[in-house]
Design a protein around this motif. Structure first.
Motif, mmCIF file in Angstrom:
data_model
loop_
_atom_site.group_PDB
_atom_site.id
_atom_site.type_symbol
_atom_site.label_atom_id
_atom_site.label_comp_id
_atom_site.label_asym_id
_atom_site.label_seq_id
_atom_site.Cartn_x
_atom_site.Cartn_y
_atom_site.Cartn_z
ATOM 1 N N LEU A 28 0.848 -1.188 0.000
ATOM 2 C CA LEU A 28 0.000 0.000 0.000
ATOM 3 C C LEU A 28 0.885 1.240 0.000
ATOM 4 N N ILE A 29 0.559 2.193 -0.868
ATOM 5 C CA ILE A 29 1.278 3.463 -0.916
ATOM 6 C C ILE A 29 0.297 4.571 -0.554
ATOM 7 N N CYS A 52 0.680 2.781 -12.616
ATOM 8 C CA CYS A 52 0.149 1.536 -12.075
ATOM 9 C C CYS A 52 -0.205 0.538 -13.169
ATOM 10 N N ARG A 53 -0.339 -0.715 -12.750
ATOM 11 C CA ARG A 53 -0.825 -1.764 -13.639
ATOM 12 C C ARG A 53 -2.351 -1.747 -13.659
ATOM 13 N N ILE A 69 -5.062 -0.491 -7.690
ATOM 14 C CA ILE A 69 -6.185 0.372 -7.326
ATOM 15 C C ILE A 69 -5.659 1.715 -6.832
ATOM 16 N N VAL A 70 -6.147 2.782 -7.456
ATOM 17 C CA VAL A 70 -5.841 4.145 -7.016
ATOM 18 C C VAL A 70 -7.127 4.762 -6.492
ATOM 19 N N GLY A 71 -7.091 5.277 -5.279
ATOM 20 C CA GLY A 71 -8.292 5.876 -4.699
ATOM 21 C C GLY A 71 -7.958 7.133 -3.914
ATOM 22 N N VAL A 90 -2.742 3.919 -2.946
ATOM 23 C CA VAL A 90 -2.519 3.040 -4.094
ATOM 24 C C VAL A 90 -2.324 1.625 -3.570
ATOM 25 N N LEU A 91 -3.188 0.735 -3.988
ATOM 26 C CA LEU A 91 -3.151 -0.645 -3.541
ATOM 27 C C LEU A 91 -2.496 -1.503 -4.622
ATOM 28 N N LEU A 92 -1.447 -2.225 -4.232
ATOM 29 C CA LEU A 92 -0.651 -3.008 -5.187
ATOM 30 C C LEU A 92 -0.705 -4.487 -4.820
ATOM 31 N N PRO A 93 -1.605 -5.262 -5.433
ATOM 32 C CA PRO A 93 -1.652 -6.701 -5.139
ATOM 33 C C PRO A 93 -0.455 -7.425 -5.744
#
Length: 407
Positions: A252-253, A287-288, A292-294, A303-306
């Protein structure tokens, strides 16, 4: 004794009109349901076309009634098109009818009923094919309802093509009244059945898609177009559970626009909105497709990076930092004279089984605070216990976030 075809026609016409009137309250209840409106107009157009078919002289009836039926098929296409929020394109739906009317002015075409049936069947099948395409392109909604619509439209395409091909195999007939035209009664029955079965399915899919859009709107930040905090937290729970299940890392960023209050005071809120929109564009660019950017709140983003560990997340954050600098958005009160961002990175790595989604947020929040405390315009990873800045607990309390120190 009335002609059987007239009796059948009156029954079918009554059903068609009653169906259209039954849809009227549904549309009046919520006029955003455009598919209901266009379906209702299509049903009425079918009915009016059938009235012309029996009340006008033979040749005008052939021209006007069939043109109306083609317009009704076009309206079905428009109804399916509205499910995807596409514009009506009304000019296109009258084109087949104009072509038909033009052909009806040609004497050889007037005289050959089989040719007329063949051309009409091809055009109607083409319009139904366009409607099928619109339903096929809908990515959401119930597969059962979409399958029902595709099945109905597909059957209609097959029937029209079979009818058109069959017409070419029949002996040439000239000057027949409508009740003796080969295939007229089956055509009338198929149109009515098509309207009866298609309408409820369109209404159901339209309502379902409308509910999904409202659900999305409740989770979307209206200004930037990305997910809001509620959406982020729901998605984090989903991605966290998946990461635990498959033993994958999750990162998570947290991103904050530096000195943004001063930017708003200096340039005004409209400029501030444009600035945030530009920042969102950069974050998404880095991002890919599955990231997820919120908007987490105010000028802060998440920014959620799975399936991304600490090293990969740090590389993404560094790229975001550089890309925002490259925008060169003027900010005269910032040390560098441009808009910059601070970023805090946290990752579950191998400890996800001992963590929670809330703990991951707090790690990233602490890392972000560290980046801002150290001078902004930089990336920071989670800090070890004992290195918490003095004001961290106070600031976390103001934001209603209890402090968490990563180890």
């Amino acid at each position: 004794m009335p002609d059987q075809s007239h009796v059948l026609f009156l029954v079918m016409l009554s059903v068609t009109v009653l169906v259209a009137l039954a849809w009227l309250p549904l549309w009046l209840q919520d006029r955003q349901h455009k598919a209901v409106f266009w379906s209702m107009i299509a049903a009425l157009t079918f009915g009016c076309s059938m009235i012309c078919r029996v009340t006008l002289p033979f040749l005008p009836a052939i021209a006007i009634a069939n043109a109306g039926i083609l317009i009704a098929h076009g309206l079905i296409w428009i109804a399916c098109r509205s499910l995807r929020k596409r514009p009506p394109a009304l000019g296109l739906i009258v084109t087949p009818a104009i072509i038909w009317l033009g052909l009806c002015l040609v004497r050889p075409f007037q005289a050959d009923v089989n040719l007329r049936m063949f051309v009409f069947g091809l055009i109607a099948a083409f319009l139904n094919g366009l409607a099928m395409r619109e339903v096929w392109l809908i990515k959401r909604g119930s597969p059962v309802v979409k399958g029902w619509l595709l099945g109905l439209l597909g059957i209609e395409v097959i029937v029209k093509l079979a009818w058109a091909i069959w017409a070419l195999t029949q002996p040439v007939g000239k000057g027949m009244v409508f009740s003796t035209i080969p295939g007229f009664i089956p055509m009338l029955a198929s149109i009515t059945g098509f309207i009866l079965l298609l309408g409820p399915a369109l209404v159901a899919l339209d309502k379902e898609l409308s509910d999904l859009r409202q659900h999305d709107a409740a989770r979307e930040d209206f200004m930037t177009g990305i997910g809001n905090r509620r959406y982020l937290e729901e998605t984090l729970e989903e991605y966290f559970d998946r990461a635990v299940q498959y033993g994958q890392p999750l990162s998570l960023i947290m991103v904050d626009a530096d000195r943004f209050k001063e930017y708003n005071d200096l340039y005004g809120h409209p400029a501030g909105d444009r600035c945030l929109q530009a920042l969102v564009g950069v974050l998404k660019l880095c991002c890919r497709s599955g990231d997820i950017v919120g908007r987490y709140g105010g000028e802060e983003f998440a920014v959620l990076l799975p399936e991304t560990g600490a090293k990969g997340a740090l590389a993404v954050a560094q790229r975001m930092l550089l890309e925002v600098r490259a925008l060169r958005l003027e900010h005269t009160r910032a040390p560098a004279g441009i808009v910059t961002i601070s970023l805090g990175v946290a990752s579950t790595n191998d400890n996800i089984a001992q963590m929670t989604p809330a703990a991951l947020i707090k790690r990233a929040d602490l890392a972000l605070y560290s980046a801002k405390h150290d001078g902004r315009d930089r990336v920071s990873m989670s800090v070890p216990d004992g290195n918490v800045p003095p004001k961290f607990h106070e600031d976390m309390a103001e934001r209603d976030i209890s402090p968490y120190v990563a180890t």
